[in-house]
Design a protein around this motif. Structure first.
Motif, PDB file in Angstrom:
ATOM      1  N   THR A 175      21.950 -30.514  53.152  1.00  0.00           N
ATOM      2  CA  THR A 175      21.201 -30.836  54.181  1.00  0.00           C
ATOM      3  C   THR A 175      22.016 -31.273  55.326  1.00  0.00           C
ATOM      4  OG1 THR A 175      19.476 -31.795  52.609  1.00  0.00           O
ATOM      5  CG2 THR A 175      19.489 -32.706  54.943  1.00  0.00           C
ATOM      6  N   ARG A 176      21.679 -30.882  56.363  1.00  0.00           N
ATOM      7  CA  ARG A 176      22.497 -31.356  57.632  1.00  0.00           C
ATOM      8  C   ARG A 176      21.818 -32.515  58.321  1.00  0.00           C
ATOM      9  NH1 ARG A 176      23.769 -25.789  60.621  1.00  0.00           N
ATOM     10  NH2 ARG A 176      25.622 -26.424  61.218  1.00  0.00           N
ATOM     11  N   ILE A 177      22.591 -33.250  58.978  1.00  0.00           N
ATOM     12  CA  ILE A 177      22.158 -34.626  59.336  1.00  0.00           C
ATOM     13  C   ILE A 177      22.338 -34.728  61.028  1.00  0.00           C
ATOM     14  CG2 ILE A 177      22.455 -37.129  59.546  1.00  0.00           C
ATOM     15  CD1 ILE A 177      23.484 -36.935  56.524  1.00  0.00           C
ATOM     16  N   ILE A 178      21.213 -35.033  61.614  1.00  0.00           N
ATOM     17  CA  ILE A 178      21.137 -35.367  63.091  1.00  0.00           C
ATOM     18  C   ILE A 178      20.770 -36.533  63.483  1.00  0.00           C
ATOM     19  CG2 ILE A 178      20.267 -34.423  65.295  1.00  0.00           C
ATOM     20  CD1 ILE A 178      19.847 -31.622  63.910  1.00  0.00           C
ATOM     21  N   SER A 179      21.347 -37.234  64.444  1.00  0.00           N
ATOM     22  CA  SER A 179      20.992 -38.520  64.741  1.00  0.00           C
ATOM     23  C   SER A 179      21.450 -39.011  65.990  1.00  0.00           C
ATOM     24  CB  SER A 179      21.201 -39.414  63.494  1.00  0.00           C
ATOM     25  OG  SER A 179      20.957 -40.964  64.007  1.00  0.00           O
ATOM     26  N   ASN A 180      20.793 -39.897  66.762  1.00  0.00           N
ATOM     27  CA  ASN A 180      21.309 -40.617  68.076  1.00  0.00           C
ATOM     28  C   ASN A 180      21.963 -42.005  67.684  1.00  0.00           C
ATOM     29  OD1 ASN A 180      19.043 -41.995  67.513  1.00  0.00           O
ATOM     30  ND2 ASN A 180      17.761 -41.179  69.262  1.00  0.00           N
ATOM     31  N   MET A 181      22.406 -42.117  66.385  1.00  0.00           N
ATOM     32  CA  MET A 181      22.912 -43.436  66.046  1.00  0.00           C
ATOM     33  C   MET A 181      24.316 -43.615  66.773  1.00  0.00           C
ATOM     34  SD  MET A 181      21.829 -44.485  62.217  1.00  0.00           S
ATOM     35  CE  MET A 181      22.192 -42.762  61.275  1.00  0.00           C
ATOM     36  N   GLY A 182      24.748 -42.487  67.380  1.00  0.00           N
ATOM     37  CA  GLY A 182      25.954 -42.719  68.204  1.00  0.00           C
ATOM     38  C   GLY A 182      25.702 -43.883  69.250  1.00  0.00           C
ATOM     39  N   ALA A 183      24.553 -43.992  69.767  1.00  0.00           N
ATOM     40  CA  ALA A 183      24.136 -45.066  70.737  1.00  0.00           C
ATOM     41  C   ALA A 183      25.182 -45.183  71.960  1.00  0.00           C
ATOM     42  CB  ALA A 183      23.913 -46.161  70.307  1.00  0.00           C
ATOM     43  N   ALA A 184      25.773 -46.161  72.046  1.00  0.00           N
ATOM     44  CA  ALA A 184      26.821 -46.287  73.277  1.00  0.00           C
ATOM     45  C   ALA A 184      28.301 -45.918  72.818  1.00  0.00           C
ATOM     46  CB  ALA A 184      26.708 -47.602  73.870  1.00  0.00           C
ATOM     47  N   ASN A 185      28.575 -45.320  71.834  1.00  0.00           N
ATOM     48  CA  ASN A 185      29.691 -45.201  71.394  1.00  0.00           C
ATOM     49  C   ASN A 185      29.765 -43.825  70.205  1.00  0.00           C
ATOM     50  OD1 ASN A 185      32.606 -45.180  71.221  1.00  0.00           O
ATOM     51  ND2 ASN A 185      32.787 -47.353  70.872  1.00  0.00           N
ATOM     52  N   ALA A 186      29.457 -42.761  70.532  1.00  0.00           N
ATOM     53  CA  ALA A 186      29.422 -41.870  69.487  1.00  0.00           C
ATOM     54  C   ALA A 186      30.631 -41.567  68.853  1.00  0.00           C
ATOM     55  CB  ALA A 186      28.790 -40.376  70.230  1.00  0.00           C
ATOM     56  N   PRO A 187      31.798 -41.507  69.827  1.00  0.00           N
ATOM     57  CA  PRO A 187      33.088 -41.151  68.963  1.00  0.00           C
ATOM     58  C   PRO A 187      33.429 -42.119  67.924  1.00  0.00           C
ATOM     59  CG  PRO A 187      33.394 -40.971  71.481  1.00  0.00           C
ATOM     60  CD  PRO A 187      31.995 -41.714  71.068  1.00  0.00           C
ATOM     61  N   ALA A 188      33.143 -43.508  68.384  1.00  0.00           N
ATOM     62  CA  ALA A 188      33.412 -44.455  67.064  1.00  0.00           C
ATOM     63  C   ALA A 188      32.584 -44.369  66.179  1.00  0.00           C
ATOM     64  CB  ALA A 188      33.178 -45.908  67.761  1.00  0.00           C
ATOM     65  N   ALA A 189      31.171 -44.100  66.312  1.00  0.00           N
ATOM     66  CA  ALA A 189      30.294 -43.822  65.237  1.00  0.00           C
ATOM     67  C   ALA A 189      30.950 -42.469  64.262  1.00  0.00           C
ATOM     68  CB  ALA A 189      28.932 -43.455  65.591  1.00  0.00           C
ATOM     69  N   ALA A 190      31.323 -41.439  64.871  1.00  0.00           N
ATOM     70  CA  ALA A 190      31.755 -40.365  64.086  1.00  0.00           C
ATOM     71  C   ALA A 190      33.070 -40.929  63.238  1.00  0.00           C
ATOM     72  CB  ALA A 190      32.337 -39.337  64.984  1.00  0.00           C
ATOM     73  N   GLN A 191      33.746 -41.630  64.070  1.00  0.00           N
ATOM     74  CA  GLN A 191      35.037 -42.305  63.335  1.00  0.00           C
ATOM     75  C   GLN A 191      34.613 -42.848  61.910  1.00  0.00           C
ATOM     76  OE1 GLN A 191      37.881 -41.060  63.166  1.00  0.00           O
ATOM     77  NE2 GLN A 191      37.956 -39.863  65.391  1.00  0.00           N
ATOM     78  N   ARG A 192      33.669 -43.710  61.940  1.00  0.00           N
ATOM     79  CA  ARG A 192      32.915 -44.691  60.927  1.00  0.00           C
ATOM     80  C   ARG A 192      32.501 -43.791  59.874  1.00  0.00           C
ATOM     81  NH1 ARG A 192      34.103 -47.112  57.754  1.00  0.00           N
ATOM     82  NH2 ARG A 192      32.808 -49.044  56.642  1.00  0.00           N
ATOM     83  N   VAL A 193      31.829 -42.694  60.249  1.00  0.00           N
ATOM     84  CA  VAL A 193      31.233 -41.833  59.366  1.00  0.00           C
ATOM     85  C   VAL A 193      32.277 -40.857  58.530  1.00  0.00           C
ATOM     86  CG1 VAL A 193      29.869 -39.683  58.939  1.00  0.00           C
ATOM     87  CG2 VAL A 193      28.961 -41.518  60.430  1.00  0.00           C
ATOM     88  N   ARG A 194      33.399 -40.644  59.201  1.00  0.00           N
ATOM     89  CA  ARG A 194      34.401 -40.136  58.677  1.00  0.00           C
ATOM     90  C   ARG A 194      35.100 -40.943  57.434  1.00  0.00           C
ATOM     91  NH1 ARG A 194      37.189 -35.730  61.252  1.00  0.00           N
ATOM     92  NH2 ARG A 194      38.874 -36.946  61.517  1.00  0.00           N
ATOM     93  N   GLN A 195      35.021 -42.296  57.883  1.00  0.00           N
ATOM     94  CA  GLN A 195      35.723 -43.245  56.851  1.00  0.00           C
ATOM     95  C   GLN A 195      34.901 -43.463  55.569  1.00  0.00           C
ATOM     96  OE1 GLN A 195      36.081 -46.756  59.077  1.00  0.00           O
ATOM     97  NE2 GLN A 195      37.899 -45.946  60.429  1.00  0.00           N
ATOM     98  N   ILE A 196      33.352 -43.455  55.756  1.00  0.00           N
ATOM     99  CA  ILE A 196      32.695 -43.466  54.858  1.00  0.00           C
ATOM    100  C   ILE A 196      32.769 -42.388  53.894  1.00  0.00           C
ATOM    101  CG2 ILE A 196      30.003 -43.716  54.302  1.00  0.00           C
ATOM    102  CD1 ILE A 196      29.872 -45.240  56.948  1.00  0.00           C
ATOM    103  N   ALA A 197      32.432 -41.095  54.418  1.00  0.00           N
ATOM    104  CA  ALA A 197      32.622 -39.881  53.766  1.00  0.00           C
ATOM    105  C   ALA A 197      33.784 -39.757  52.776  1.00  0.00           C
ATOM    106  CB  ALA A 197      32.440 -38.723  54.781  1.00  0.00           C
TER     107      ALA A 197
END
Lengths: 110, 449
Positions: B80-102
């Motif tokens: 299942t692929r995930i799509i979200s606007n949870m990047g809000a005002a800082n999608a790059p930081a959100a992506a880094q956080r997701v990569r850490q969690i992953a």
């Protein structure tokens, strides 16, 4: 008869504009909504709340009307000082409108 | 010939603070192709911009970690692929956080994409863009917090085409989050207005999550909803021609039928024949809803016409401070004592002529709709509420102070006083031509442990 008996409603917000959908539970009651729940009556119902024009859109395929109330949210959700800044409660408020009961004409056809 | 290909798309959140359990359930049992989290309201992105200013690594959705942690194992297991606007005002930081969690969860082969370009503040400043409230971005000067354009489905679809497992965006139109996988999977042409209009309706129905399944619908005796404590979130099965059936998982609470769906079709819509979107002008005016089984609904009849080429831009700016105070009165004469309290407060606060505007409400009597609709019904208890805007936090604080002071300086029997002060933020809209907001995709492949 109260509008609540034959229809349900939900309100939403965009900026300082509210919209209220009014949907007949039964398709056969839709003509009654069209006849009785006019833009003028809705504007009167929300006098002092809807400060701008009230527009009505008819959606027969859904048995629904959609009312758009401009200047009705005291500036809009972000800046409004109102308790219900979204106008979420307007959908319930419209259901207290009095409308004519189902009409019976001579010959029995409604 | 086999059965036509069916894409399964579900909603995991209808707003940032939404419940997480229904999303986890869908990730595990939904056999999903896509799980979409819609988490940005009008105000949310300006709050996020303020958080990013305070912390360059902040400014994404505060529940990002909780949501990704709750669904990632199941989504990876089920493809299942995930799509979200949870990047809000800082999608790059959100992506880094997701990569850490992953990485911490052992998913080192995850491909995360971000869509950037919705932040159009610099462009709006350069062009001194006009706002719908008569001001301009330039006139607001340093008071402006943010200007974000509602981007369409194109960049998200491009990220999916490049192999993204997770796409994180800032401000995009809410239906575009759901339209994008349809465009990508079915190869829909971005000028096929009819299909795009159908896709926008599918996104519009899904974007508020539980609302399609009887959330925000129940009215006991008129509209009963079973099992609301276990309310499920919606799932759409879509074919390449844009036909969609909506349902929810078995053994979840709620209901999904023609009544719940009709309310959602018209939710926050103005002219149903012209729902303005960045990708298409959608037409919902001939939509029909058909119940095809228990908690299963087919929706047809949406279409569309050519998009306007203009993007809506949401501009947030500082607007003074808001002070508020509340106190309750009960028993015989509660309303009269509440009214007396309001009179006293009005007189005391008028002396502060720096108050810009103020409201004096009796909750329980007339706070929501004024005196006209409440028809004078007498409650056992009322709650006094006074709120006002002021140019400084100190003056705004006086509102709550004066309400609290009613304990020893007001009518008999007041109780439960509370007071707050918060910064006021105002929002206005502007339009920008789509060529001026160049959204693009950044792919972040693999995860370093």
């Amino acid at each position: 008869m109260m509008l609540r008996e034959i229809a349900h409603a939900r309100s939403g917000d965009k900026g300082n504009t509210a919209n209220i959908s009014v949907i007949a539970y039964r398709p056969e009651d839709y003509p009654l909504l069209v006849a009785d729940v006019t833009a003028e009556r809705v504007a009167e119902h929300f006098r002092g709340i809807a400060l701008g024009p009230v527009l009505r859109y008819e959606i027969p395929s859904l048995g629904a009307l959609n009312f758009v109330l401009s200047d009705a949210l005291a500036g809009g959700v972000v800046s409004s000082l109102a308790l219900d800044a979204h106008g979420k409660s307007l959908g319930s408020a419209i259901l207290s409108m009095e409308i004519a009961g189902p009409r019976v004409t001579e010959g029995g056809d409604r | 010939m086999g059965e036509p290909r069916v894409l399964r798309i579900a909603t995991g959140a209808g707003y940032s603070g939404d419940r997480i359990e229904p999303a986890a359930d869908l990730a595990q049992r939904g056999r999903l192709d896509y799980l979409v989290f819609e988490c940005l309201a009008e105000r949310t992105i300006s709050d996020a911009q303020l958080r990013r200013r305070a912390d360059p690594c902040g400014g994404y959705d505060p529940f990002l970690e909780a949501r990704i942690t709750a669904v990632l194992d199941a989504c990876r297991r089920n493809g299942t692929r995930i799509i979200s606007n949870m990047g809000a005002a800082n999608a790059p930081a959100a992506a880094q956080r997701v990569r850490q969690i992953a990485a911490a969860m052992g998913h080192t082969d995850l491909c995360v994409a971000i869509v950037i370009g919705d932040d159009v503040l610099d462009i709006c400043r350069q062009q001194d863009v006009a706002l719908d409230n008569g001001l301009t971005v330039g006139a607001l000067g340093e008071r402006v917090i943010s200007a974000n354009a509602y981007i369409g489905a194109g960049p998200i679809a491009a990220a999916l085409a490049q192999g993204a497992d997770i796409v994180l965006t800032g401000r995009v139109s809410d239906p575009a989050l759901f339209l994008a996988p349809l465009v990508h999977e079915f190869g829909w042409d971005m000028t096929d207005w009819d299909l795009l209009g159908k896709g926008v309706l599918i996104g519009h129905l899904l974007e508020c999550a539980g609302q399609l399944c009887g959330g925000y619908f129940a009215d006991p005796g008129y509209k009963d909803v079973p099992g609301m404590a276990r309310l499920g979130f919606p799932l759409a099965e879509v074919t390449a021609d844009g036909l969609a059936e909506f349902s929810k998982l078995a053994d979840t609470g709620g209901r999904i039928d023609s009544a719940t769906v009709k309310e959602q079709v018209l939710y926050e819509i103005h002219d149903p024949a012209r729902y303005l979107q960045p990708d298409v002008v959608a037409d919902f005016s001939k939509v029909t809803v058909l119940e095809t089984g228990p908690d299963r609904v087919r929706v047809t009849g949406a279409s569309g016409t050519a998009r306007t080429g203009m993007l809506k831009v949401s501009v947030a700016y500082h607007d003074g401070f808001i002070g508020e105070g509340q106190i309750s009165y009960a028993g015989p004469g509660a309303v009269e004592r509440g009214r007396l309290a309001l009179e006293i407060l009005r007189e005391r606060l008028v002396a502060l002529d720096a108050l810009q505007d103020a409201r004096f409400d009796l909750i329980g009597l007339d706070a929501l709709h004024g005196a006209g609709l409440s028809r004078g019904a007498l409650p056992y208890e009322v709650r006094v509420r006074v709120t006002a805007r002021a140019p400084s936090a100190d003056i705004a604080a006086r509102v709550g102070h004066e309400v609290e002071a009613l304990y020893t300086n007001g009518p008999a029997g007041g109780g439960g006083a509370v007071k707050t002060v918060r910064p006021g933020v105002a929002l206005a809209s502007a339009l920008l031509h789509e060529s001026q907001a160049s959204a693009r995709v950044v792919m972040l492949e693999g995860v370093s442990a």
